[in-house]
Design a protein around this motif. Structure first.
Motif, PDB file in Angstrom:
ATOM      1  N   TYR A  15       7.250  -3.713  40.787  1.00  0.00           N
ATOM      2  CA  TYR A  15       7.991  -3.645  39.521  1.00  0.00           C
ATOM      3  C   TYR A  15       9.494  -3.447  39.756  1.00  0.00           C
ATOM      4  O   TYR A  15      10.318  -4.192  39.236  1.00  0.00           O
ATOM      5  CB  TYR A  15       7.403  -2.498  38.688  1.00  0.00           C
ATOM      6  CG  TYR A  15       8.037  -2.312  37.334  1.00  0.00           C
ATOM      7  CD1 TYR A  15       7.859  -3.247  36.325  1.00  0.00           C
ATOM      8  CD2 TYR A  15       8.798  -1.174  37.060  1.00  0.00           C
ATOM      9  CE1 TYR A  15       8.441  -3.069  35.077  1.00  0.00           C
ATOM     10  CE2 TYR A  15       9.373  -0.986  35.807  1.00  0.00           C
ATOM     11  CZ  TYR A  15       9.203  -1.935  34.826  1.00  0.00           C
ATOM     12  OH  TYR A  15       9.770  -1.753  33.599  1.00  0.00           O
ATOM     13  N   LEU A  84       3.439   7.412  53.228  1.00  0.00           N
ATOM     14  CA  LEU A  84       3.615   5.957  53.318  1.00  0.00           C
ATOM     15  C   LEU A  84       5.093   5.630  53.574  1.00  0.00           C
ATOM     16  O   LEU A  84       5.437   4.792  54.423  1.00  0.00           O
ATOM     17  CB  LEU A  84       3.164   5.345  51.988  1.00  0.00           C
ATOM     18  CG  LEU A  84       2.817   3.872  51.961  1.00  0.00           C
ATOM     19  CD1 LEU A  84       1.735   3.564  52.968  1.00  0.00           C
ATOM     20  CD2 LEU A  84       2.327   3.489  50.552  1.00  0.00           C
ATOM     21  N   VAL A 227       2.199   4.981  38.812  1.00  0.00           N
ATOM     22  CA  VAL A 227       3.505   5.381  39.351  1.00  0.00           C
ATOM     23  C   VAL A 227       3.886   6.755  38.768  1.00  0.00           C
ATOM     24  O   VAL A 227       4.325   7.649  39.489  1.00  0.00           O
ATOM     25  CB  VAL A 227       4.588   4.313  39.017  1.00  0.00           C
ATOM     26  CG1 VAL A 227       5.957   4.728  39.523  1.00  0.00           C
ATOM     27  CG2 VAL A 227       4.203   2.956  39.596  1.00  0.00           C
TER      28      VAL A 227
HETATM   29  P1  NAD Z   1       4.797  -0.937  42.256  1.00  0.00           P
HETATM   30  O1  NAD Z   1       3.419  -0.412  42.515  1.00  0.00           O
HETATM   31  O2  NAD Z   1       5.033  -1.853  41.123  1.00  0.00           O
HETATM   32  O3  NAD Z   1       5.340  -1.672  43.579  1.00  0.00           O
HETATM   33  C1  NAD Z   1       5.115  -1.220  44.877  1.00  0.00           C
HETATM   34  C2  NAD Z   1       5.019  -2.428  45.793  1.00  0.00           C
HETATM   35  O4  NAD Z   1       4.922  -1.966  47.133  1.00  0.00           O
HETATM   36  C3  NAD Z   1       3.785  -3.295  45.511  1.00  0.00           C
HETATM   37  O5  NAD Z   1       4.190  -4.636  45.332  1.00  0.00           O
HETATM   38  C4  NAD Z   1       2.924  -3.120  46.769  1.00  0.00           C
HETATM   39  O6  NAD Z   1       2.210  -4.298  47.109  1.00  0.00           O
HETATM   40  C5  NAD Z   1       3.972  -2.787  47.812  1.00  0.00           C
HETATM   41  N1  NAD Z   1       3.489  -2.046  48.961  1.00  0.00           N
HETATM   42  C6  NAD Z   1       2.584  -1.040  49.000  1.00  0.00           C
HETATM   43  N2  NAD Z   1       2.456  -0.595  50.257  1.00  0.00           N
HETATM   44  C7  NAD Z   1       3.296  -1.349  51.021  1.00  0.00           C
HETATM   45  C8  NAD Z   1       3.592  -1.378  52.400  1.00  0.00           C
HETATM   46  N3  NAD Z   1       3.009  -0.552  53.249  1.00  0.00           N
HETATM   47  N4  NAD Z   1       4.487  -2.276  52.839  1.00  0.00           N
HETATM   48  C9  NAD Z   1       5.083  -3.149  51.974  1.00  0.00           C
HETATM   49  N5  NAD Z   1       4.831  -3.175  50.650  1.00  0.00           N
HETATM   50  C10 NAD Z   1       3.950  -2.267  50.195  1.00  0.00           C
HETATM   51  O7  NAD Z   1       5.704   0.366  42.161  1.00  0.00           O
HETATM   52  P2  NAD Z   1       7.191   0.488  41.548  1.00  0.00           P
HETATM   53  O8  NAD Z   1       7.089   0.927  40.155  1.00  0.00           O
HETATM   54  O9  NAD Z   1       7.975  -0.715  41.894  1.00  0.00           O
HETATM   55  O10 NAD Z   1       7.715   1.748  42.380  1.00  0.00           O
HETATM   56  C11 NAD Z   1       8.138   1.619  43.718  1.00  0.00           C
HETATM   57  C12 NAD Z   1       9.074   2.751  44.065  1.00  0.00           C
HETATM   58  O11 NAD Z   1      10.176   2.718  43.149  1.00  0.00           O
HETATM   59  C13 NAD Z   1       8.444   4.131  43.926  1.00  0.00           C
HETATM   60  O12 NAD Z   1       8.973   4.994  44.888  1.00  0.00           O
HETATM   61  C14 NAD Z   1       8.855   4.559  42.533  1.00  0.00           C
HETATM   62  O13 NAD Z   1       8.897   5.952  42.398  1.00  0.00           O
HETATM   63  C15 NAD Z   1      10.251   3.964  42.471  1.00  0.00           C
HETATM   64  N6  NAD Z   1      10.779   3.713  41.129  1.00  0.00           N
HETATM   65  C16 NAD Z   1       9.989   3.170  40.149  1.00  0.00           C
HETATM   66  C17 NAD Z   1      10.512   2.983  38.881  1.00  0.00           C
HETATM   67  C18 NAD Z   1       9.692   2.363  37.781  1.00  0.00           C
HETATM   68  O14 NAD Z   1      10.198   2.297  36.650  1.00  0.00           O
HETATM   69  N7  NAD Z   1       8.492   1.873  38.041  1.00  0.00           N
HETATM   70  C19 NAD Z   1      11.842   3.322  38.617  1.00  0.00           C
HETATM   71  C20 NAD Z   1      12.635   3.829  39.657  1.00  0.00           C
HETATM   72  C21 NAD Z   1      12.087   4.027  40.901  1.00  0.00           C
END
Ligand code: NAD
Length: 270
Positions: A15, A84, A227
């Motif tokens: 995302y 992770l 998340v």
């Molecule tokens: P998400 O689950 O949408 O995306 C995570 C991605 O990481 C997935 O595409 C998954 O396939 C991939 N992944 C998992 N393990 C992996 C690995 N070992 N190597 C490579 N890729 C791997 O999650 P997100 O919402 O994008 O959140 C990701 C990070 O961003 C988190 O730390 C979250 O706290 C942070 N974040 C999220 C938001 C939000 O609004 N969702 C906002 C700011 C920060």
């Protein structure tokens, strides 16, 4: 464009990783993408390359090593699980060129928690984005050994993609605005899980208070409830306070596969 940063690797293209790529590609940067979900990554990167407004170059990679080896800035955006992130930081640090900056987009984990896993302790940053299009701001925070040079380079790069940096002066769990949002989210979840009011009632009040802005439960559905759960667990693990533990009712929703907008059902049905 930033003078020092030309090639950016994004590790974890979910995302938020997708949004970082979409925003960065509007400028003339080279973007390297890696995600363990190869199928989704291929579709996303070919769509990105085909967009008219794309000025940057985009490549997707089958290994992290390949994706980071010539990068000036690596942004990790994998799930909010400390172990992770530690594993990934170790791999990135071993492979990336020594001058490269490594940043985490984590929503709650200070980058200092990843310092033991890397040699380049002066080149670490928290760059925490919000929704890059709807809320163009990012918290920037140092680790305990981050140099001024690294901080300045990171800040300039964030500005170069038209995102407003929010400067965190000393380590703070939740950074600047995420800490404020966390307080709102925590209390909303408690009101709902404690049976004090329906979630629709809380959202209704918020919309009136905020002149119809996105309401908390609606926003949590947008972010993804898995998340949200991981982020709340991260705060809980840090404080150890029972009061910080996310409600079991939230875990039950996630365990049932209801992850919010992305799965079609969360607090609301889509
Ligand atoms: P998400 O689950 O949408 O995306 C995570 C991605 O990481 C997935 O595409 C998954 O396939 C991939 N992944 C998992 N393990 C992996 C690995 N070992 N190597 C490579 N890729 C791997 O999650 P997100 O919402 O994008 O959140 C990701 C990070 O961003 C988190 O730390 C979250 O706290 C942070 N974040 C999220 C938001 C939000 O609004 N969702 C906002 C700011 C920060």
């Amino acid at each position: 464009m930033s003078e020092d940063i030309k090639i950016i690797s994004i590790i974890g293209v979910g995302y938020l990783g997708k949004q970082i790529a979409e925003k960065t590609v509007l400028k003339e940067y080279t973007i390297r993408l890696y995600d363990k979900n190869v199928g989704d990554l291929e579709i996303f990167s070919s769509n990105l390359k085909g967009k008219e407004e794309t000025l940057g170059k985009v490549t997707s990679h089958e290994t992290i090593e390949d994706a980071v080896k010539d990068a000036d800035l690596i942004i990790e955006a994998i799930p909010e699980i400390l172990e992770l992130k530690r594993e990934i930081f170790k791999i990135i640090d071993k492979t990336a060129q020594p001058k490269a900056i490594i940043a985490t987009n984590s929503s709650s984990i200070p980058v200092s928690k990843l310092e033991d896993d890397v040699e380049r302790k002066d080149k670490l940053l928290n760059i925490h984005f919000y929704d890059l299009f709807a809320m163009p701001m990012a918290d920037i925070m140092r680790g305990t050994k981050t140099s001024d040079e690294t901080f300045e380079k990171g800040k300039k790069w964030v500005e170069s993609i038209e995102i407003t940096p929010l400067i965190v002066k000393k380590e703070c769990y939740g950074f600047v605005f995420n800490r404020v949002w966390r307080a709102i989210k925590k209390e909303c979840l408690k009101i709902w899980a404690g049976g004090y009011a329906d979630l629709e009632e809380v959202d209704k009040a918020w919309r009136i208070f905020q002149n119809m802005g996105t309401a908390p439960f609606e926003f949590m559905d947008k972010i993804g409830l898995d998340v949200i759960y991981d982020i709340e667990m991260s705060y809980f693990k840090n404080s150890g306070l029972e009061d910080d533990k996310p409600p079991q009712a939230l875990k039950d929703i996630v365990d049932n596969g209801n992850l919010g907008q992305k799965s079609g059902k969360g607090f609301y049905t889509y």
